[in-house]
Design a protein around this motif. Structure first.
Motif, PDB file in Angstrom:
ATOM      1  N   HIS A   1      -7.397  13.903  -2.817  1.00  0.00           N
ATOM      2  CA  HIS A   1      -8.046  14.587  -1.696  1.00  0.00           C
ATOM      3  C   HIS A   1      -8.767  13.591  -0.786  1.00  0.00           C
ATOM      4  CE1 HIS A   1      -9.214  18.225   0.306  1.00  0.00           C
ATOM      5  NE2 HIS A   1     -10.486  17.871   0.298  1.00  0.00           N
ATOM      6  N   ILE A   2      -9.403  12.596  -1.381  1.00  0.00           N
ATOM      7  CA  ILE A   2     -10.067  11.576  -0.560  1.00  0.00           C
ATOM      8  C   ILE A   2      -9.027  10.768   0.213  1.00  0.00           C
ATOM      9  CG2 ILE A   2     -11.478   9.482  -0.627  1.00  0.00           C
ATOM     10  CD1 ILE A   2     -12.898  10.711  -3.089  1.00  0.00           C
TER      11      ILE A   2
ATOM     12  N   LEU B   1       3.608   5.502   1.206  1.00  0.00           N
ATOM     13  CA  LEU B   1       2.820   5.194   0.011  1.00  0.00           C
ATOM     14  C   LEU B   1       2.094   6.414  -0.543  1.00  0.00           C
ATOM     15  CD1 LEU B   1       1.225   1.706   0.779  1.00  0.00           C
ATOM     16  CD2 LEU B   1       3.027   2.234  -0.863  1.00  0.00           C
ATOM     17  N   PHE B   2       1.975   7.461   0.272  1.00  0.00           N
ATOM     18  CA  PHE B   2       1.238   8.643  -0.193  1.00  0.00           C
ATOM     19  C   PHE B   2       1.944   9.311  -1.375  1.00  0.00           C
ATOM     20  CE2 PHE B   2      -0.562  12.897  -0.158  1.00  0.00           C
ATOM     21  CZ  PHE B   2      -1.915  12.606  -0.022  1.00  0.00           C
TER      22      PHE B   2
ATOM     23  N   ALA C   1      -6.745   3.133  -7.535  1.00  0.00           N
ATOM     24  CA  ALA C   1      -7.899   3.967  -7.893  1.00  0.00           C
ATOM     25  C   ALA C   1      -7.455   5.237  -8.610  1.00  0.00           C
ATOM     26  CB  ALA C   1      -8.700   4.325  -6.642  1.00  0.00           C
ATOM     27  N   GLY C   2      -6.376   5.842  -8.136  1.00  0.00           N
ATOM     28  CA  GLY C   2      -5.869   7.048  -8.786  1.00  0.00           C
ATOM     29  C   GLY C   2      -5.352   6.765 -10.181  1.00  0.00           C
ATOM     30  N   TYR C   3      -4.676   5.633 -10.344  1.00  0.00           N
ATOM     31  CA  TYR C   3      -4.180   5.249 -11.664  1.00  0.00           C
ATOM     32  C   TYR C   3      -5.339   5.039 -12.638  1.00  0.00           C
ATOM     33  CZ  TYR C   3      -2.182   2.516 -15.427  1.00  0.00           C
ATOM     34  OH  TYR C   3      -1.840   2.060 -16.674  1.00  0.00           O
TER      35      TYR C   3
ATOM     36  N   GLY D   1      -3.485   2.228   1.170  1.00  0.00           N
ATOM     37  CA  GLY D   1      -2.540   2.893   0.285  1.00  0.00           C
ATOM     38  C   GLY D   1      -2.527   2.278  -1.099  1.00  0.00           C
ATOM     39  N   ILE D   2      -2.496   0.954  -1.165  1.00  0.00           N
ATOM     40  CA  ILE D   2      -2.511   0.265  -2.458  1.00  0.00           C
ATOM     41  C   ILE D   2      -3.820   0.536  -3.193  1.00  0.00           C
ATOM     42  CG2 ILE D   2      -2.510  -2.015  -3.558  1.00  0.00           C
ATOM     43  CD1 ILE D   2      -0.597  -2.914  -1.330  1.00  0.00           C
ATOM     44  N   PHE D   3      -4.922   0.547  -2.434  1.00  0.00           N
ATOM     45  CA  PHE D   3      -6.226   0.825  -3.051  1.00  0.00           C
ATOM     46  C   PHE D   3      -6.239   2.200  -3.710  1.00  0.00           C
ATOM     47  CE2 PHE D   3     -10.303   3.008  -2.636  1.00  0.00           C
ATOM     48  CZ  PHE D   3     -11.107   2.214  -3.441  1.00  0.00           C
ATOM     49  N   PHE D   4      -5.756   3.217  -2.992  1.00  0.00           N
ATOM     50  CA  PHE D   4      -5.800   4.575  -3.539  1.00  0.00           C
ATOM     51  C   PHE D   4      -4.810   4.765  -4.688  1.00  0.00           C
ATOM     52  CE2 PHE D   4      -7.936   5.699   0.513  1.00  0.00           C
ATOM     53  CZ  PHE D   4      -9.035   6.347  -0.032  1.00  0.00           C
TER      54      PHE D   4
END
Length: 202
Positions: A71-72, A83-84, A10-12, A4-7
């Motif tokens: 989406h990933i 976290l989503f 990555a999204g930021y 969750g933290i990774f995404f």
């Protein structure tokens, strides 16, 4: 938790890539923020200053930087993971408050569409957003565009509170709306609000 933290991160980072500013700067040697009245590094100004082909490319990239991280993540994390909500909103936050260009945050409309499209096959939030934009652009016309966007995202918030069952998606969509509304509010220049029925033919 780690995924969750990774995404979120990555999204930021994905959202922080301001394609509408970088592509005109390096390929056309123009600064669309300086050329545009609202100084916004967004897809609309890219169309206005670089033409249809480059503007379309930039629009697709702005959509993609929201779509792919969400989406990933949807295929790795459960959308019920608290976290989503931050994963869903992270690209919009990145565009509005970019890491690489902290003073150039944009209004984040295109990337917000991309984030909500990333929820596919659940298209309810993005179709709701599109529907409100169409209503306030063609039927109950709100001008200027700043107010139209703010009211559109406010209506999106109210709608998802009542219709979206999963809390992380509901709160992520609301967070997106808050960021977009705030980014529009800081650019307010005391334009009068106008509301009329049906779009006038010119």
């Amino acid at each position: 938790m780690i995924y969750g933290i990774f995404f979120i991160f990555a999204g930021y980072l994905s959202g922080s890539i301001l394609f509408a500013y970088l592509i005109p700067k390096y390929f056309y040697h123009i600064d669309i923020c300086r050329l545009s009245d609202d100084q916004n590094p967004g897809a609309f100004n890219a169309f206005a200053h670089t033409g249809i082909r480059t503007g379309t490319l930039i629009l697709l990239l702005e959509l993609a930087k929201g779509f792919f991280p969400v989406h990933i993540a949807l295929h790795v994390l459960s959308p019920t993971d608290p976290l989503f909500a931050l994963v869903l909103a992270a690209p919009v936050i990145g565009h509005a408050f970019p890491l690489f260009h902290p003073r150039m945050g944009g209004k984040a409309i295109a990337v917000s569409f991309g984030c909500l499209l990333g929820l596919y096959p659940d298209l309810h939030p993005v179709l709701t957003l599109a529907a409100f934009y169409l209503i306030f652009s063609l039927l109950l016309v709100i001008d200027p565009h700043l107010f139209r966007s703010m009211i559109t995202y406010l209506c999106l918030c109210l709608n998802v509170l009542r219709t979206v069952p999963l809390a992380p998606i509901r709160y992520g969509t609301i967070l997106i709306s808050i960021v977009v509304i705030l980014r529009h509010a800081v650019r307010y220049e005391k334009e009068p609000l106008q509301i009329r029925l049906l779009k006038r033919n010119r």
